[in-house]
Design a protein around this motif. Sequence first.
Motif, short mmCIF file in Angstrom:
data_model
loop_
_atom_site.label_atom_id
_atom_site.label_comp_id
_atom_site.label_asym_id
_atom_site.label_seq_id
_atom_site.Cartn_x
_atom_site.Cartn_y
_atom_site.Cartn_z
N SER A 1 10.39 13.33 -18.03
CA SER A 1 9.02 13.05 -18.45
C SER A 1 8.71 11.56 -18.38
O SER A 1 7.57 11.15 -18.65
CB SER A 1 8.77 13.55 -19.88
N PRO B 1 -4.47 9.32 -17.61
CA PRO B 1 -3.07 9.55 -17.21
C PRO B 1 -2.31 8.26 -16.93
O PRO B 1 -1.07 8.24 -17.05
CB PRO B 1 -3.19 10.41 -15.94
N GLU C 1 -1.49 6.81 -20.48
CA GLU C 1 -0.43 7.56 -21.16
C GLU C 1 0.96 7.01 -20.85
O GLU C 1 1.91 7.28 -21.58
CB GLU C 1 -0.52 9.05 -20.78
N GLN C 2 1.07 6.23 -19.77
CA GLN C 2 2.34 5.57 -19.43
C GLN C 2 2.74 4.57 -20.50
O GLN C 2 3.92 4.27 -20.66
CB GLN C 2 2.20 4.85 -18.10
N SER D 1 2.95 16.44 -21.57
CA SER D 1 1.95 15.42 -21.24
C SER D 1 1.83 15.20 -19.74
O SER D 1 0.80 14.70 -19.26
CB SER D 1 2.32 14.09 -21.91
N ILE D 2 2.85 15.58 -19.00
CA ILE D 2 2.81 15.45 -17.56
C ILE D 2 2.74 16.81 -16.88
O ILE D 2 2.21 16.95 -15.78
CB ILE D 2 4.05 14.65 -17.06
N CYS E 1 -4.94 13.42 -11.35
CA CYS E 1 -3.59 13.98 -11.25
C CYS E 1 -2.71 13.20 -10.27
O CYS E 1 -1.48 13.37 -10.28
CB CYS E 1 -3.65 15.44 -10.79
N PRO F 1 0.11 10.81 -12.22
CA PRO F 1 1.28 11.46 -12.82
C PRO F 1 2.15 12.20 -11.81
O PRO F 1 3.38 12.24 -11.97
CB PRO F 1 0.67 12.43 -13.84
N TYR G 1 -0.83 18.35 -15.90
CA TYR G 1 -1.47 17.76 -14.72
C TYR G 1 -1.03 18.50 -13.45
O TYR G 1 -1.80 18.65 -12.50
CB TYR G 1 -1.13 16.28 -14.60
N PHE H 1 4.14 9.70 -10.07
CA PHE H 1 5.14 9.23 -11.03
C PHE H 1 6.35 10.16 -11.05
O PHE H 1 7.50 9.71 -11.13
CB PHE H 1 4.50 9.15 -12.42
N MET H 2 6.09 11.48 -10.96
CA MET H 2 7.18 12.44 -10.91
C MET H 2 8.01 12.26 -9.64
O MET H 2 9.24 12.31 -9.66
CB MET H 2 6.65 13.87 -10.99
N TYR I 1 6.03 9.13 -20.37
CA TYR I 1 5.05 9.96 -21.07
C TYR I 1 5.63 10.42 -22.41
O TYR I 1 6.85 10.46 -22.59
CB TYR I 1 4.66 11.16 -20.21
#
Length: 415
Positions: free
Chosen positions: A160, A28, A31-32, A168-169, A137, A140, A172, A143-144, A163
């Motif tokens: 998103s 995860p 994926e950034q 993709s997010i 998890c 991400p 999670y 990150f949200m 990502y």
Amino acid sequence: MKFRDWLIWIRSKPLYLRWYVIFMLVRPIAEQFYNLKEISPLLSPLYWIGFLTLVFSLTGMFRGTTSKTNIDRLFSLWGVLIIISVVMMFISSDSLFGYLNYAVKLVLPLVLFFFLRVFIKKKEDLVGLATTFLFSCIFPILFMIFGLTGGRYNSQDRYSGSYADVFSIAFYLSIGLIVLLYLYINSRTFKNTLNVRNSYVIGGLLLAFIGLWIIKHLATVVVILTTLSLFLYIIFRKHRGAALFLLIITLTISFSSGDKFYNEVLDPRIEKEVEVIEGSRGVSQGMHGRMSRWTWLFGEFNFAPFYCKILGYPLSMKVSNHMVGITPHNDFLRILFFTGYAGLILYLSILYKVFSRIRYKDMPDRFFLYAVLIATILYSITTVPTFYPGYVNILMIVFAYSALPVKTKYAVSRI
């Protein structure tokens, strides 16, 4: 959770299995950097993780032994069709790197399943891997929250970040909640397991609610609501206090912010579907425009030779990336196009076999396995979860654990 016990479990695994835990944690974060592939494919950490996952999985498959079950045999048959289609895609490919990128993603479910059949021997391994996914998890979800507090969030749009796309997010968020509730039930069922506090569950529910508000992904809303309903149904008889506790928390969140959540997240997405039903919008615009894609791709599939319909569209030796990747936005159609009617029947048979074996598990395991499978089916209507390596990780864990012989003694974990 007791971090020490989790580390002990990791150290108990040989290196040819331990790498998988590390990759689950790193993915995860990697994926950034999805967009680095635009500069150079060699700079993309996701490409490296995908390639090394394939190599290490193949190595691990041949280092251990497993007891074959019906699920293994079904996967082997489906695997033959997967390999044939992937090989045939090379003929129509105009880019070696592009082909390899697709090939790795397409064969990953197959090799990961057989690798995890070597990795997972008992309940402790399921709990360890589930805990690993829960730790993965953290990034991400943070990150949200950063998107919400850092001024990047727009109340009218999905978020998103860096990502590749919102799914993709999103998974999670949903699968992370499933794992948290699983560990909570596990701690309430077995006295010698780690105690997952009520405060953790409250925090998880609040983060899930905030995350849904940020990403505005309708399928994930449905998955989380279904997960909570399943949780209440499964634990109500034996753990009524826990069920009542979760129900009160859920109702409190709903009554306090439900109207605003509906107006900002649900209504804009449901409104267009209502217009389709009423006839003011074309049928092709149904399911957020996915109906037009399904009609187009299914029409192309129907024009293929008969043997392609049975074994997979790539056997037509035509360009088929659009048929077997993200474009279908329906995983059942994607699998149909990729491995034909034979492959779709085998995949559905795997799902059926897994569902039928869950009744032999203990109550916490039943919740976890049912929840992930139901989430997969719900997601498969409008997305392609088996094409996302991150989601494939958790789904193949479920398949591999369910494939254990029924007479296996499921040791209760200390994790």
